[in-house]
Scaffold this active site. Sequence first.
Site, PDB file in Angstrom:
ATOM      1  N   ARG A  76       0.904  -1.314   0.040  1.00  0.00           N
ATOM      2  CA  ARG A  76      -0.074  -0.004   0.029  1.00  0.00           C
ATOM      3  C   ARG A  76       0.822   1.313  -0.077  1.00  0.00           C
ATOM      4  NH1 ARG A  76       2.506   1.816   3.605  1.00  0.00           N
ATOM      5  NH2 ARG A  76       0.759   3.448   3.938  1.00  0.00           N
ATOM      6  N   GLY A  77       0.299   2.320   0.007  1.00  0.00           N
ATOM      7  CA  GLY A  77       1.089   3.930  -0.120  1.00  0.00           C
ATOM      8  C   GLY A  77       1.087   3.829  -1.644  1.00  0.00           C
ATOM      9  N   ARG A  97      -7.723   0.075  -6.570  1.00  0.00           N
ATOM     10  CA  ARG A  97      -7.970   1.215  -5.459  1.00  0.00           C
ATOM     11  C   ARG A  97      -8.314   2.502  -6.233  1.00  0.00           C
ATOM     12  NH1 ARG A  97      -4.375   1.275  -0.382  1.00  0.00           N
ATOM     13  NH2 ARG A  97      -6.188   2.041   0.411  1.00  0.00           N
ATOM     14  N   GLN A 134      -2.035   1.585  10.125  1.00  0.00           N
ATOM     15  CA  GLN A 134      -0.638   1.927   9.537  1.00  0.00           C
ATOM     16  C   GLN A 134       0.404   2.656  10.062  1.00  0.00           C
ATOM     17  OE1 GLN A 134      -3.537   2.277   8.128  1.00  0.00           O
ATOM     18  NE2 GLN A 134      -3.467   1.981   6.032  1.00  0.00           N
ATOM     19  N   ASP A 144      -2.101  11.072  -1.200  1.00  0.00           N
ATOM     20  CA  ASP A 144      -2.500  10.175  -2.284  1.00  0.00           C
ATOM     21  C   ASP A 144      -3.114  10.823  -3.612  1.00  0.00           C
ATOM     22  OD1 ASP A 144      -2.908   8.564   0.362  1.00  0.00           O
ATOM     23  OD2 ASP A 144      -2.831   6.970  -1.215  1.00  0.00           O
ATOM     24  N   ASN A 195      -5.234  12.276   1.691  1.00  0.00           N
ATOM     25  CA  ASN A 195      -4.463  11.360   2.284  1.00  0.00           C
ATOM     26  C   ASN A 195      -5.325  10.647   3.248  1.00  0.00           C
ATOM     27  OD1 ASN A 195      -1.770  10.470   2.749  1.00  0.00           O
ATOM     28  ND2 ASN A 195      -2.031  11.427   4.688  1.00  0.00           N
ATOM     29  N   LYS A 196      -4.577   9.550   3.987  1.00  0.00           N
ATOM     30  CA  LYS A 196      -5.501   8.623   4.941  1.00  0.00           C
ATOM     31  C   LYS A 196      -6.315   9.606   5.688  1.00  0.00           C
ATOM     32  CE  LYS A 196      -5.202   5.362   4.978  1.00  0.00           C
ATOM     33  NZ  LYS A 196      -6.337   4.610   4.039  1.00  0.00           N
TER      34      LYS A 196
HETATM   35  O1  MRU Z   1      -4.574   3.163   2.467  1.00  0.00           O
HETATM   36  P1  MRU Z   1      -2.969   3.464   2.427  1.00  0.00           P
HETATM   37  O2  MRU Z   1      -2.248   2.790   3.577  1.00  0.00           O
HETATM   38  O3  MRU Z   1      -2.450   3.009   1.361  1.00  0.00           O
HETATM   39  O4  MRU Z   1      -3.004   4.859   2.702  1.00  0.00           O
HETATM   40  C1  MRU Z   1      -1.544   5.343   2.489  1.00  0.00           C
HETATM   41  C2  MRU Z   1      -1.484   6.822   2.860  1.00  0.00           C
HETATM   42  O5  MRU Z   1      -2.357   7.416   3.135  1.00  0.00           O
HETATM   43  C3  MRU Z   1      -0.148   7.676   2.597  1.00  0.00           C
HETATM   44  O6  MRU Z   1      -0.075   8.481   3.236  1.00  0.00           O
HETATM   45  C4  MRU Z   1      -0.205   7.992   1.197  1.00  0.00           C
HETATM   46  O7  MRU Z   1      -0.240   6.914   0.251  1.00  0.00           O
HETATM   47  C5  MRU Z   1       1.370   8.490   0.955  1.00  0.00           C
HETATM   48  S1  MRU Z   1       2.744   7.207   0.630  1.00  0.00           S
HETATM   49  C6  MRU Z   1       4.018   7.978   0.545  1.00  0.00           C
END
Ligand code: MRU
Length: 336
Positions: free
Chosen positions: A48-49, A85, A187, A226, A236-237
């Site tokens: 992920r990320g 996603r 995370q 993201d 972002n998250k």
């Molecule tokens: O759902 P995830 O774990 O993929 O979400 C990740 C994030 O929100 C990160 O902050 C984002 O992808 C930046 S990663 C360098």
Amino acid sequence: MKFFTIRYNSRKNEIVILDQKRLPEKETYLRLRTVQQVYNAIRDMNLRGAPLIGVAAGYGVVLAARLLKDPAKIIEAADYIGSARPTAVNLGWAITRMKKKLDKQPGLYNRLLKEARKIEQEDKTACLRIGKYGARLIKNNAKIMVHCNAGALATSGIGTALGVIYSAHRQGKKFVVYSCETRPLLQGARLTSWELTKNGIETCTICDNMAATFMPETDLVLVGADRIATNGDTANKIGTRGLAIIARYYKVPFYVAAPVSTFDFHIKTGKEIPIETRDENEIRKFNQKCIVAKRAKIYNPAFDVTPARLINGIITEKGIIKPPYKRHIAGINKIR
Ligand code: MRU
């Protein structure tokens, strides 16, 4: 880094990934050999990320080319991986880049492999540059708050927000990182604390609802992204917007760190960003036990959008972008 997140093995035609669902208990690697496995690994978040999802998508298309040969079928497979996603723009961006290399000329597999390796290399370089530009924001003895995981685990390099932290650490600066646990998939607790402590960074994990308590003593908030709209609104998250609001209240600088591949130059504002809704069981259950009353409804949006006006700056591999974002983001798109 004392681990790797992704590798493509061209001899065995497989993508090897660190299985992030098993961290921090187990450091195990998964081998992805089919398009379906790549799709599942992205959707189920074994990896992920945003930047790492982009790199995996590139290799997913390489794998598709090895297995399917016919360009029309490879395009179908690429679009399928691209639908795993919705929010991280790096996924669609990498798929579009790979599709541009698709034609009926001989040597297709090698051309695609070269492009996927290029995406990975660019990600590594971008992380290092983000780290270099961002490190100057970290003062000695600072307290830095982070959210989710925007580290080496979210990229193929040293990470974005955490890349800044690693760079400052390498410069000999001393600081403490407050890592918000990041409900529901944790995370921050599972991944950020794992990679930071593994790399010798003093880390203190806090529950998400403790952010306001620790914010007054915090010097800097650093998060990843993201998808960033052309006006600077940043997805972002989930929970990032709350942090930005608290940070502004306490006058704590709030910075986003992201590569240029995370900007969506097609959209004007954050209103146009698709927000992923995930399975309600991610909230209903904890360690496979039901922790919510059966009749209670659950909402599980995986991301939120932080308005640009709450962001002090966006650290990219091309420098730190400051307001007015509309003008400066348009400018960054022109620099090659
Ligand atoms: O759902 P995830 O774990 O993929 O979400 C990740 C994030 O929100 C990160 O902050 C984002 O992808 C930046 S990663 C360098």
